[in-house]
Enzyme design. Structure first.
Site, mmCIF file in Angstrom:
data_model
loop_
_atom_site.group_PDB
_atom_site.id
_atom_site.type_symbol
_atom_site.label_atom_id
_atom_site.label_comp_id
_atom_site.label_asym_id
_atom_site.label_seq_id
_atom_site.Cartn_x
_atom_site.Cartn_y
_atom_site.Cartn_z
ATOM 1 C CG ASP A 5 -1.860 1.160 -3.001
ATOM 2 O OD1 ASP A 5 -0.707 0.719 -3.220
ATOM 3 O OD2 ASP A 5 -2.087 2.040 -2.149
ATOM 4 C CB ILE B 96 -0.868 0.059 1.279
ATOM 5 C CG1 ILE B 96 -1.662 -1.240 1.473
ATOM 6 C CG2 ILE B 96 -1.815 1.259 1.255
ATOM 7 C CD1 ILE B 96 -2.207 -1.387 2.884
ATOM 8 C CG HIS B 97 2.881 3.122 -3.188
ATOM 9 N ND1 HIS B 97 2.333 2.124 -3.949
ATOM 10 C CD2 HIS B 97 3.242 4.096 -4.062
ATOM 11 C CE1 HIS B 97 2.369 2.462 -5.228
ATOM 12 N NE2 HIS B 97 2.915 3.663 -5.330
ATOM 13 N NE ARG B 98 -0.977 3.865 -7.028
ATOM 14 C CZ ARG B 98 -0.253 4.256 -8.055
ATOM 15 N NH1 ARG B 98 -0.026 5.540 -8.259
ATOM 16 N NH2 ARG B 98 0.251 3.393 -8.879
ATOM 17 N NE ARG C 288 2.918 8.490 -0.771
ATOM 18 C CZ ARG C 288 2.811 9.791 -1.011
ATOM 19 N NH1 ARG C 288 2.275 10.587 -0.140
ATOM 20 N NH2 ARG C 288 3.255 10.285 -2.140
#
Ligand code: UD1
Length: 381
Positions: free
Chosen positions: A302, A218-220, A255
């Site tokens: 994602d 998950i990084h969006r 992030r």
């Protein structure tokens, strides 16, 4: 000799560039000279250097070291730096990858001084203009002399935007060309798959077995920066692991790591950190992620790149976004869009675990980089 400047900056671009550098070395020696410019968008060793080491990419000839910042500040610094290199050295063309701020900066800098732009991974659309990537890829496509699309969907998108897909018509005069070249990421996945399994002991280190874990990334920003979405996704994943006793492997982008304790619901955070079924690890290297993808029971992500690599390795994928650019994965039933909706996430997981999807060859012949360089060579000669 044709001189090309390749611009990279973010993790997936470094990986994509490996296929082009390898093809220059193996097939275009004496015809094409490639120099590499790293914008410095990604700078942590596990977000950048590790990929150079594993994939045998030559060290960048230029490094702008721009680091992180707001979109405007980061992109502006890159444009200035790329322009300076383009002006002081003589380049015949610039190669750009994907949809990051580094891509956008390269396209703006080069096109303003009339250096042909070659966009690899062109034509993709999410039709979601709130994504920074959608803005970046549209601008880069529009400024490109040749768009190299990895899929037929990308070609069709660009034809609707006025590009032509016929080389004969293109030669006769005006227009911008789109070519279905296949996917350089597919080149790399096929080229490195066996080596990755020989070199990486990630499964042993994590104590997981093939086909016995979920791989999630998950990084969006729309997931990491939105507390409700982040909490919904991670609590759904936790409920699946607890219900089925299946391990969750979660390599964390910086992030996400930086925002987890701030944006994740406190109770879910505690559970995630303390669950024996959850393996949180730093960003994976290319070899590690390939091995993790190849052996996962299912992938939930994602990331566009991880969606695709799961497909290459014939693993089903739950897409943790409201839409995808890789529509063919969904059309063929190998992926399901579940967004950040707890009900949809669990339903998609249950459906994909219970079937054997098909994985037709949609991403080229694993020689996309050679096809791309051949076209660039013809165009500039
Ligand atoms: C960028 C791309 C995205 C791509 C992703 C791949 C844009 C707009 N987005 O997103 O399309 O999918 O790369 O990973 O270009 N950080 C570090 N160390 C690093 C790099 C970043 O700690 O080496 C942290 C910083 O807090 C930074 C944040 O991660 O502010 C986001 O980095 P940034 O490069 O702005 O965007 P990505 O989310 O990585």
């Amino acid at each position: 000799m044709i001189r090309l400047l390749t611009v990279i900056g973010a993790r997936p671009q470094i990986i994509k560039a490996a296929a082009i550098s390898r093809a220059v070395k193996e097939h275009f020696r004496g015809q094409i000279e490639e120099k590499i410019l790293h914008t410095g968008q990604h700078y942590d060793a596990n977000m950048s250097q590790v990929f150079f080491d594993e994939l045998g990419i030559p060290a960048p000839d230029y490094n702008l070291g721009v680091g992180s910042g707001s979109h405007g500040v980061q992109t502006a610094k890159m444009i200035a730096g790329i322009e300076e290199v383009l002006i002081s050295e003589h380049f015949d063309g610039i190669i750009l990858y994907g949809d990051t701020n580094s891509t956008l900066a390269g396209a703006v800098a080069a096109s303003k001084i009339h250096i042909p732009v070659f966009h690899i991974e062109a034509g993709l659309r999410s039709f979601n203009m709130t994504m920074p990537e959608e803005v970046n890829r549209i601008v880069c496509d529009q400024l490109s002399s040749i768009c190299f699309s990895p899929t037929q969907t990308g070609v069709d998108n660009l034809k609707r935007e006025g590009f032509i897909d016929s080389q004969a018509k293109f030669k006769n005069g005006k227009g911008r060309l789109v070519i279905n070249s296949g996917d350089v990421m597919y080149d790399n996945s096929m080229y490195f798959a066996t080596l990755a399994e020989q070199k990486s002991d990630i499964l042993t280190r994590l104590g997981v077995k093939s086909n016995d874990y979920i791989l999630t990334t998950i990084h969006r920003p729309n997931n990491t920066d939105d507390s409700e979405r982040l909490t919904n996704i991670l609590s759904s994943l936790l409920s699946i692991t607890e219900r089925d006793g299946i391990t969750l492997v979660l390599p964390l982008h910086p992030r996400t790591r930086n925002l987890l304790d701030k944006n994740l619901n406190a109770a879910v955070y505690e559970k995630l950190m303390n669950s024996p079924l959850v393996k949180i690890i730093p960003p994976a290297s290319f070899f590690e992620i390939i091995v993790l993808e190849k052996n996962a029971r299912i992938v939930m992500t994602d990331s566009g790149g991880v969606q695709k690599e799961s497909f290459f390795f014939e693993r089903p994928c739950v897409i943790l976004r409201p839409e995808t650019e890789w529509v063919e994965i969904v059309e063929h039933g190998a992926g399901i869009i579940a967004n950040a909706d707890p009900k949809l996430i669990v339903e998609a997981y249950d459906k994909l675990i219970g079937i054997k999807p098909v994985f037709p060859p949609l991403f080229g012949d694993a020689h996309a980089a050679e096809h791309i360089l051949q076209k660039i060579n013809e165009y500039l000669s």
